[in-house]
Enzyme design. Structure first.
Site, PDB file in Angstrom:
ATOM      1  N   GLY A  62      37.524  45.282  54.321  1.00 13.20           N
ATOM      2  CA  GLY A  62      38.207  44.426  55.280  1.00 13.20           C
ATOM      3  C   GLY A  62      37.503  44.381  56.616  1.00 13.20           C
ATOM      4  N   THR A  63      36.364  45.035  56.715  1.00 12.23           N
ATOM      5  CA  THR A  63      35.554  45.008  57.935  1.00 12.23           C
ATOM      6  C   THR A  63      35.063  43.587  58.190  1.00 12.23           C
ATOM      7  OG1 THR A  63      34.818  47.259  57.442  1.00 12.23           O
ATOM      8  CG2 THR A  63      33.513  46.017  59.048  1.00 12.23           C
ATOM      9  N   PHE A 104      43.581  40.309  54.480  1.00 10.66           N
ATOM     10  CA  PHE A 104      44.226  40.685  53.227  1.00 10.66           C
ATOM     11  C   PHE A 104      45.690  40.276  53.164  1.00 10.66           C
ATOM     12  CE2 PHE A 104      40.353  42.965  52.874  1.00 10.66           C
ATOM     13  CZ  PHE A 104      40.135  43.126  51.509  1.00 10.66           C
ATOM     14  N   HIS A 136      44.293  38.008  69.344  1.00 13.58           N
ATOM     15  CA  HIS A 136      44.360  39.386  68.869  1.00 13.58           C
ATOM     16  C   HIS A 136      44.524  40.342  70.047  1.00 13.58           C
ATOM     17  CE1 HIS A 136      42.723  37.732  65.095  1.00 13.58           C
ATOM     18  NE2 HIS A 136      43.232  38.804  64.527  1.00 13.58           N
ATOM     19  N   HIS A 137      44.743  41.595  69.722  1.00  7.99           N
ATOM     20  CA  HIS A 137      44.924  42.662  70.701  1.00  7.99           C
ATOM     21  C   HIS A 137      43.655  42.887  71.517  1.00  7.99           C
ATOM     22  CE1 HIS A 137      42.603  45.217  67.930  1.00  7.99           C
ATOM     23  NE2 HIS A 137      43.270  44.572  66.981  1.00  7.99           N
ATOM     24  N   LYS A 162      40.153  44.427  69.955  1.00  4.26           N
ATOM     25  CA  LYS A 162      39.305  43.799  68.929  1.00  4.26           C
ATOM     26  C   LYS A 162      37.931  43.500  69.516  1.00  4.26           C
ATOM     27  CE  LYS A 162      39.284  40.261  65.330  1.00  4.26           C
ATOM     28  NZ  LYS A 162      38.965  41.268  64.287  1.00  4.26           N
ATOM     29  N   GLY A 167      37.238  37.217  62.025  1.00  2.00           N
ATOM     30  CA  GLY A 167      36.779  36.873  60.685  1.00  2.00           C
ATOM     31  C   GLY A 167      37.694  35.870  60.012  1.00  2.00           C
TER      32      GLY A 167
END
Length: 272
Positions: A101-102, A128, A158-159, A162, A168
């Site tokens: 998930g990277t 995911f 996002h936070h 990140k 992605g």
């Protein structure tokens, strides 16, 4: 492979790592076999379950895949590209499948992952979440109907922690839209606008990025025409949705031959 899938979690002390440990402890059919942190981490030797807040598991956090090689079937890796590539080399050498998930891989790193998938089974996905992967299919349909005449913009938030941008998932959204239109994302993406930019280029796909607070993840694709606008949005309120999806991917991957897979394969979305 045994019905009960044994997973190892890389980056056990991170935000996603802790969620993955909790998910592995809670989801039937999955067993936490190992948890990993970098050499020198103050978390080494801790019980992984206590670290994740889900109780004692008897699995201690280790720094070496070599030491836990016999304790897992599949490595789940949501770390950073340099760490994932090192883990990939180990898994390829030892016949271990991977759920990756990277994000933020270079083109060369992507090619290395693709080559490794000839020897071990790999699920690689930018996101995911089941909802996000359904959204990608919806975007393809919307693009086929509206993409030729609408302005297309992708917004993501996002936070503050990140480290890559666009996310992605945002890039996967762009690729889904561009692919449905018969284009390459590289040829039509616009990632920055500053100063006197002139009018919007026809056929371009714009990206906008926000980083703030503790936002887990929000993504919107906008198809804007004169007089109407379609927006398709996904909002994640908990990282557990990603962790649960990763466990689902691991369970599915346990029965697969070497190859490169994504969440569309896991969810059988191409059959719908």
């Amino acid at each position: 492979m045994a019905e009960q899938i044994r997973v190892a979690i890389a980056g056990a002390g991170g935000r996603m790592g802790r969620q993955l440990i909790a998910a592995a402890a809670a989801i039937p059919g999955v067993t936490l076999g190992a948890a990993l942190e970098r050499e020198g981490s103050g978390l080494l030797g801790c019980d992984a379950g206590e670290l994740a807040g889900c109780g004692v598991t008897g699995v201690t956090v280790e720094s070496s895949l070599e030491r836990v090689a016999g304790q897992f079937d599949i490595l789940i890796d949501f770390t950073r590209p340099e760490g994932t590539m090192a883990h990939l080399a180990f898994c390829q050498a030892h016949g271990k499948a991977m759920v990756i998930g990277t994000t933020g891989f270079s083109e060369q790193e992507k090619a290395t992952i693709e080559a490794a998938s000839q020897h071990v089974a790999i699920v690689l996905a930018a996101n995911f979440s089941v909802g996000v992967n359904v959204m990608l299919r919806l975007l393809e349909k919307a693009a086929q109907v509206m993409g030729s005449y609408c302005d297309i913009e992708i917004l993501e938030a996002h936070h503050r922690h990140k480290v890559d941008a666009p996310s992605g998932t945002a890039l996967a959204m762009g690729e889904a839209i561009a692919g449905a239109l018969g284009r390459s994302l590289e040829s039509c993406a616009v990632y920055t606008r500053l100063g006197h930019t002139g009018e919007r280029a026809p056929g371009s796909i714009g990206f906008a990025t926000l980083r703030a607070g503790d936002i887990v993840g929000e993504h919107t694709a906008m198809f804007a025409d004169v007089g109407e606008r379609l927006e398709i949005t996904h909002k994640a309120s908990s990282r557990m949705t990603f962790a649960s999806g990763a466990m689902r991917a691991a369970q599915w991957l346990g029965a697969q031959q070497p190859g490169m897979y994504d969440m569309c394969d896991v969810l059988a979305l191409d059959t719908l």
